[in-house]
Design an enzyme around this catalytic site. Structure first.
Site, PDB file in Angstrom:
ATOM      1  N   LYS A 222      -9.974  12.970   8.242  1.00  0.00           N
ATOM      2  CA  LYS A 222      -9.459  12.617   9.563  1.00  0.00           C
ATOM      3  C   LYS A 222      -9.332  13.875  10.424  1.00  0.00           C
ATOM      4  CE  LYS A 222      -6.412   8.763   8.167  1.00  0.00           C
ATOM      5  NZ  LYS A 222      -7.053   7.668   8.892  1.00  0.00           N
TER       6      LYS A 222
ATOM      7  N   ASP B 273     -12.124   7.146   3.895  1.00  0.00           N
ATOM      8  CA  ASP B 273     -10.908   6.898   4.671  1.00  0.00           C
ATOM      9  C   ASP B 273     -10.520   5.412   4.653  1.00  0.00           C
ATOM     10  OD1 ASP B 273      -8.728   7.539   6.189  1.00  0.00           O
ATOM     11  OD2 ASP B 273      -9.831   7.812   8.067  1.00  0.00           O
TER      12      ASP B 273
ATOM     13  N   GLU C 270      -9.438   3.782   2.248  1.00  0.00           N
ATOM     14  CA  GLU C 270      -8.935   3.899   0.874  1.00  0.00           C
ATOM     15  C   GLU C 270      -7.882   2.852   0.542  1.00  0.00           C
ATOM     16  OE1 GLU C 270      -7.634   5.427   3.347  1.00  0.00           O
ATOM     17  OE2 GLU C 270      -5.506   5.102   2.984  1.00  0.00           O
TER      18      GLU C 270
ATOM     19  N   LYS D 297       0.858  -1.191   0.000  1.00  0.00           N
ATOM     20  CA  LYS D 297       0.000   0.000   0.000  1.00  0.00           C
ATOM     21  C   LYS D 297       0.891   1.236   0.000  1.00  0.00           C
ATOM     22  CE  LYS D 297      -3.187   2.672   2.998  1.00  0.00           C
ATOM     23  NZ  LYS D 297      -4.070   2.668   4.184  1.00  0.00           N
TER      24      LYS D 297
ATOM     25  N   ARG E 288      -7.710  -0.340   1.061  1.00  0.00           N
ATOM     26  CA  ARG E 288      -8.255  -1.556   0.437  1.00  0.00           C
ATOM     27  C   ARG E 288      -8.667  -1.301  -0.999  1.00  0.00           C
ATOM     28  NH1 ARG E 288     -12.666  -1.936   5.114  1.00  0.00           N
ATOM     29  NH2 ARG E 288     -10.981  -0.795   6.109  1.00  0.00           N
TER      30      ARG E 288
ATOM     31  N   ASP F 211      -2.525  10.254   3.665  1.00  0.00           N
ATOM     32  CA  ASP F 211      -3.926   9.869   3.856  1.00  0.00           C
ATOM     33  C   ASP F 211      -4.631  10.913   4.706  1.00  0.00           C
ATOM     34  OD1 ASP F 211      -6.340   8.646   4.128  1.00  0.00           O
ATOM     35  OD2 ASP F 211      -5.629   6.983   5.403  1.00  0.00           O
TER      36      ASP F 211
ATOM     37  N   ASP G 146       1.645   6.300   5.507  1.00  0.00           N
ATOM     38  CA  ASP G 146       0.684   5.364   4.927  1.00  0.00           C
ATOM     39  C   ASP G 146       1.199   4.700   3.644  1.00  0.00           C
ATOM     40  OD1 ASP G 146      -1.701   4.168   5.556  1.00  0.00           O
ATOM     41  OD2 ASP G 146      -2.952   5.587   4.457  1.00  0.00           O
TER      42      ASP G 146
HETATM   43  N1  BES Z   1      -4.169   4.581   6.934  1.00  0.00           N
HETATM   44  C1  BES Z   1      -5.273   4.312   7.770  1.00  0.00           C
HETATM   45  C2  BES Z   1      -4.979   3.308   8.894  1.00  0.00           C
HETATM   46  C3  BES Z   1      -3.938   3.695   9.902  1.00  0.00           C
HETATM   47  C4  BES Z   1      -4.325   4.082  11.174  1.00  0.00           C
HETATM   48  C5  BES Z   1      -2.577   3.587   9.640  1.00  0.00           C
HETATM   49  C6  BES Z   1      -3.384   4.395  12.130  1.00  0.00           C
HETATM   50  C7  BES Z   1      -1.633   3.913  10.601  1.00  0.00           C
HETATM   51  C8  BES Z   1      -2.036   4.316  11.844  1.00  0.00           C
HETATM   52  C9  BES Z   1      -6.423   3.749   6.942  1.00  0.00           C
HETATM   53  O1  BES Z   1      -6.496   4.196   5.636  1.00  0.00           O
HETATM   54  C10 BES Z   1      -7.695   4.142   7.600  1.00  0.00           C
HETATM   55  O2  BES Z   1      -7.955   5.315   7.682  1.00  0.00           O
HETATM   56  N2  BES Z   1      -8.474   3.167   8.050  1.00  0.00           N
HETATM   57  C11 BES Z   1      -9.716   3.442   8.677  1.00  0.00           C
HETATM   58  C12 BES Z   1     -10.710   2.440   8.165  1.00  0.00           C
HETATM   59  C13 BES Z   1     -12.128   2.732   8.564  1.00  0.00           C
HETATM   60  C14 BES Z   1     -12.589   4.038   7.961  1.00  0.00           C
HETATM   61  C15 BES Z   1     -13.004   1.610   8.107  1.00  0.00           C
HETATM   62  C16 BES Z   1      -9.509   3.290  10.188  1.00  0.00           C
HETATM   63  O3  BES Z   1      -8.751   2.438  10.619  1.00  0.00           O
HETATM   64  O4  BES Z   1     -10.099   4.083  10.927  1.00  0.00           O
HETATM   65 ZN    ZN Z   2      -4.739   4.822   4.793  1.00  0.00          ZN
HETATM   66 MN    MN Z   3      -7.555   6.041   5.465  1.00  0.00          MN
END
Ligand code: BES
Ligand code: ZN
Ligand code: MN
Length: 486
Positions: A266, A336, A338, A254, A340, A259, A277
């Site tokens: 966020k 968010d 994204e 990834k 996947r 992000d 990210d």
């Molecule tokens: N890049 C983030 C996940 C992340 C969180 C990486 C903390 C490093 C540290 C990912 O893209 C994300 O935002 N995931 C969301 C998914 C949710 C919206 C289903 C999350 O984990 O909140």
């Molecule tokens: Zn992300």
């Molecule tokens: Mn995200």
């Protein structure tokens, strides 16, 4: 940085260098090098222990200047804990902790007498730890905190194992550097250029898909994420051929270079570290470099999907339905989620190469960090024997990795009313698993392991053995994995 093996292990007191590092057990027994220093100095270390100035507890650092009988002007004692529990990971961390301590100023040559065990992995762990501990995250500071020594000497028997540790340490530092670069400097195009440069230096083939090519390839899922950004996306395909005609192992990363969350924006505190990210992509590039350097007798394909997740006027919207390259349709309910969406298309491109097995790496979910904490990566798989190989490699490398379940019931959570699947689960429970279930939709029957590195990829504060910032996690595990026959 020069890294050399010091085959005369008995030279710790007489070696001409600027500093020597020796280990101290917590159980009052001495390592051979520590015993020699103690003997040469008529009991300096024994005295420290008696007065409890040093205890040998894990990663405790004691610096001794001008020790009588020792030629090097500086001796660093590093606590190694219980001798019986000392493994390659302890040795790695001890070397890194000592290197961090020594790198506060420039030095000519530093010798590490830490690999007392007979094993090859200990010698390479010392070399890797010394290299990683000597490099910091202060890329943009005028006065650097870390100064790598001109030369590192690793006491050991094996030129080859020290060269292996050097390749691993340098690969980790490559990954760390790419992640630590701020998002203004590291974006899809600049990452792709960095990948091309690494590929050229390493003799790896490299193909870069730009936006137009991604359109032609119908990568609708990846493209939807990049739509909100001024920065055009890239997909990089690296190919290393060290094997005969056997099918390749694919590494997929990834590469979200920043992000913001997109329209599902966020909050500031969650966004500050989101340059990390693209750690999965950086790890893939680093491991490709190490594999080439070590001339591993295997075939490898590395694929990274590079986008920036932003909120521009053209950004994807909640409720949008995307068509992924595989033909599956995806309802977007949270922009968010994204990662996947990016990986859906990159995994599909990986399948074109008919790999025998896949590992993907992604800072995919905060839910994985909730489940496992910040030190441990999550493993998810559709094939237990491939997953066992990855878990065993992590254990050998000493990197915390834990498998989470992939029961079929979880797939219900990503069914959509309007499309084939949706990009979030129902509610937030089991979020790391529903994300993995989403990815599973795009790997077909190929044995696949997904590593969620959202926790360990980026340290918000330093550890005794590591600076804050990017960690370089999973490089050691993947090199271990690829070194063993499948
Ligand atoms: N890049 C983030 C996940 C992340 C969180 C990486 C903390 C490093 C540290 C990912 O893209 C994300 O935002 N995931 C969301 C998914 C949710 C919206 C289903 C999350 O984990 O909140
Ligand atoms: Zn992300
Ligand atoms: Mn995200």
């Amino acid at each position: 940085m020069k890294v050399e093996v010091q085959t005369d292990r008995r030279s710790v007191a007489s070696l001409a260098c600027d500093a020597v590092v020796v280990g101290l057990w917590s159980d009052e027994t001495f390592t051979e090098s520590t015993r020699q220093i103690d003997e040469a100095s008529h009991g300096i270390i024994r005295g420290l222990l008696e007065r409890k100035e040093a205890t040998g507890k894990l990663f405790e650092l004691t610096t001794l200047h001008s020790v009588p009988g020792v030629r090097a002007p500086l001796v660093v004692l590093v606590g190694m804990g219980d001798a019986a529990r000392c493994d390659a990971s302890t040795v790695y961390r001890a070397a890194a902790a000592a290197a961090r301590c020594l790198s506060t100023k420039a030095r000519g040559s530093v010798a590490f007498f830490l690999a007392e065990g007979p094993t090859i992995d200990q010698e390479s762990a010392v070399a890797a730890g010394a290299i990683v501990g000597s490099a910091g995250q202060d890329l943009y500071r005028k006065e650097k905190k870390r100064h790598a020594p001109g030369k590192i000497l690793v006491a050991g028997d094996q030129v080859k194992s020290v060269a292996r540790g050097k390749a691993i340490g340098e690969a980790m530092n490559l990954a760390r550097h790419l992640v630590n670069e701020p998002p203004h400097a590291m974006y899809p195009e600049s990452f792709a250029l960095a990948a091309q440069r690494v590929a050229e230096e390493s003799g790896i083939a490299c193909e870069v898909w730009d936006g137009a090519r991604l359109e032609r390839e119908r990568c609708g899922s990846l493209l939807a994420v990049s739509q909100g950004s001024e920065r055009p996306p890239r997909l990089v395909i690296l190919e290393y051929r060290g094997g005969k005609n056997e099918p390749a192992t694919a590494l997929v990363g990834k590469g979200v270079t920043f992000d913001s969350g997109g329209l599902s924006l966020k909050p500031t505190d969650s966004m500050t570290t989101m340059k990390c990210d693209m750690a999965g992509a950086a790890t893939v590039l680093a491991v490709m470099q190490a594999a080439a350097k070590l001339k591993l007798p295997i075939n490898l394909i590395g694929l990274v999907g590079l986008v920036e997740n932003m909120t521009g006027g053209a950004a994807m919207k909640l409720g949008d339905v995307l068509t992924a390259r595989s033909g599956k349709t995806i309802e977007v309910l949270n922009t968010d989620a994204e990662g996947r969406l990016v990986l859906a298309d990159v995994l599909n491109v990986a399948l074109d190469h008919k790999p025998a097995r896949i590992v993907d790496l992604a800072t995919l979910t905060g839910a994985c960090v909730v489940a496992l904490g910040t030190e441990t990566a999550g493993a998810f798989s559709n094939d237990q024997s491939w997953c066992d190989a990855v878990l065993a490699a992590a254990r050998r490398a000493g990197e915390p990795l834990w498998q989470l379940p992939m029961f079929p019931e979880y797939s219900e959570h990503i069914r959509s009313e309007i499309a084939d699947i949706k990009n979030t689960g129902d509610g937030r429970w089991g979020g790391a698993i529903t994300a993995a279930k989403f990815l599973e939709e795009f790997v077909g029957e190929t044995p696949w392991v997904h590593l969620d590195i959202a926790g360990p990829a980026f340290y918000d504060k330093p550890r005794p053995w590591a600076d804050g910032g990017a960690s370089g996690c999973m490089v050691r595990t993947l090199v271990e994995l690829l070194e063993q026959p499948f």
